[in-house]
Design a protein around this motif. Structure first.
Motif, mmCIF file in Angstrom:
data_model
loop_
_atom_site.group_PDB
_atom_site.id
_atom_site.type_symbol
_atom_site.label_atom_id
_atom_site.label_comp_id
_atom_site.label_asym_id
_atom_site.label_seq_id
_atom_site.Cartn_x
_atom_site.Cartn_y
_atom_site.Cartn_z
ATOM 1 N N VAL A 41 2.652 -0.913 -4.279
ATOM 2 C CA VAL A 41 2.175 -0.226 -3.447
ATOM 3 C C VAL A 41 2.345 1.518 -4.983
ATOM 4 O O VAL A 41 2.079 2.393 -4.422
ATOM 5 C CB VAL A 41 3.950 0.009 -2.508
ATOM 6 C CG1 VAL A 41 3.542 1.676 -2.303
ATOM 7 C CG2 VAL A 41 4.295 -0.548 -1.321
ATOM 8 N N LEU A 44 -1.144 1.226 -5.962
ATOM 9 C CA LEU A 44 -1.559 2.526 -4.659
ATOM 10 C C LEU A 44 -1.894 3.700 -4.667
ATOM 11 O O LEU A 44 -2.762 4.326 -4.894
ATOM 12 C CB LEU A 44 -1.535 1.414 -3.084
ATOM 13 C CG LEU A 44 -2.283 1.644 -1.843
ATOM 14 C CD1 LEU A 44 -3.546 1.829 -1.935
ATOM 15 C CD2 LEU A 44 -1.751 1.176 -0.829
ATOM 16 N N LYS A 45 -0.005 3.874 -4.760
ATOM 17 C CA LYS A 45 -0.447 5.863 -5.013
ATOM 18 C C LYS A 45 -0.477 6.129 -5.736
ATOM 19 O O LYS A 45 -1.061 7.603 -5.646
ATOM 20 C CB LYS A 45 1.715 5.713 -4.694
ATOM 21 C CG LYS A 45 2.562 5.669 -3.768
ATOM 22 C CD LYS A 45 3.864 6.063 -3.164
ATOM 23 C CE LYS A 45 3.943 5.321 -1.950
ATOM 24 N NZ LYS A 45 6.024 5.761 -2.312
ATOM 25 N N SER A 99 -5.032 4.595 2.442
ATOM 26 C CA SER A 99 -3.800 5.571 2.371
ATOM 27 C C SER A 99 -3.235 5.234 5.163
ATOM 28 O O SER A 99 -2.371 5.154 4.593
ATOM 29 C CB SER A 99 -4.028 7.248 3.417
ATOM 30 O OG SER A 99 -4.332 7.497 2.383
ATOM 31 N N LEU A 131 -0.957 2.371 3.387
ATOM 32 C CA LEU A 131 0.674 2.791 2.800
ATOM 33 C C LEU A 131 1.413 3.611 3.838
ATOM 34 O O LEU A 131 2.463 3.261 3.782
ATOM 35 C CB LEU A 131 0.272 4.152 1.980
ATOM 36 C CG LEU A 131 1.539 4.884 1.048
ATOM 37 C CD1 LEU A 131 1.694 4.045 -0.274
ATOM 38 C CD2 LEU A 131 1.056 5.578 0.040
ATOM 39 N N ASP A 179 5.457 2.785 5.113
ATOM 40 C CA ASP A 179 6.354 3.715 5.304
ATOM 41 C C ASP A 179 7.402 4.651 6.521
ATOM 42 O O ASP A 179 7.537 5.051 6.444
ATOM 43 C CB ASP A 179 6.709 4.469 4.127
ATOM 44 C CG ASP A 179 5.898 4.429 2.387
ATOM 45 O OD1 ASP A 179 6.379 3.192 2.239
ATOM 46 O OD2 ASP A 179 5.244 4.460 1.724
#
Length: 168
Positions: free
Chosen positions: A82, A85-86, A121, A124, A128
């Motif tokens: 993650v 990825l961010k 996105s 993600l 979250d």
């Protein structure tokens, strides 16, 4: 970077463990180093702000080095994924205006970057539980699909590479 499905529950549990562990380690080490510095170098005026600040900085450096050292440990697989990825999405976001303009002109790399950005996105935000603007993302994805069809391009997130961003 390739998108990989990960277990949301395991990711959230491990992320919480990393945050809590890092916070506890930072607090304990900050107190330890601050008190050690105060004991070794007492200030007659009673102001120990600089020793406290130095203790926090040293503790933060140690926690940061620890996280960096263990970043490839199997326990941190989902958390590291993650984070990466961010980082990848942030690189695209910084160039988003140029990428969107190029995509409207049919630039294949721009279209691929947008496809990766939207898919990443979406993943993600689902991980979250941030689904507030998911409808806006669906609209952007539909616009991208229209552009891909207009320019006869097949979009596949597996074809995306960060090096594509160098032209923007």
């Amino acid at each position: 970077m390739t998108l990989t499905d990960i277990d949301k529950v395991r990711y959230r549990r491990r992320l919480n463990h990393v945050f809590i562990g890092s916070g506890l380690a930072l607090a304990a080490l900050s107190l330890l180093f601050s008190q050690l510095l105060i004991a070794l170098f007492p200030d007659p005026s009673g102001s120990h702000f600089h020793w406290n600040a130095l203790g926090v900085l040293v503790a933060a450096a140690i926690v940061g080095m620890g996280l960096s050292h263990y970043r490839h440990h199997s326990y941190l697989t989902e958390v590291l994924y993650v984070w990466e990825l961010k980082r990848s999405l942030n690189k695209i976001t910084r160039k988003m205006r140029k990428i969107e303009a190029a995509a409207k002109l049919g630039n294949i790399n721009a279209l691929q970057a947008l496809q990766f950005s939207y898919a990443g996105s979406r993943q993600l935000w689902l991980l979250d539980d941030n689904i507030i603007i998911m409808d806006e993302l669906a609209v952007k994805q539909a616009e991208l699909d229209v552009l891909a069809e207009k320019f006869n391009v097949t979009l596949d997130i597996a074809d995306y590479e960060e090096s594509m961003l160098s032209e923007f």
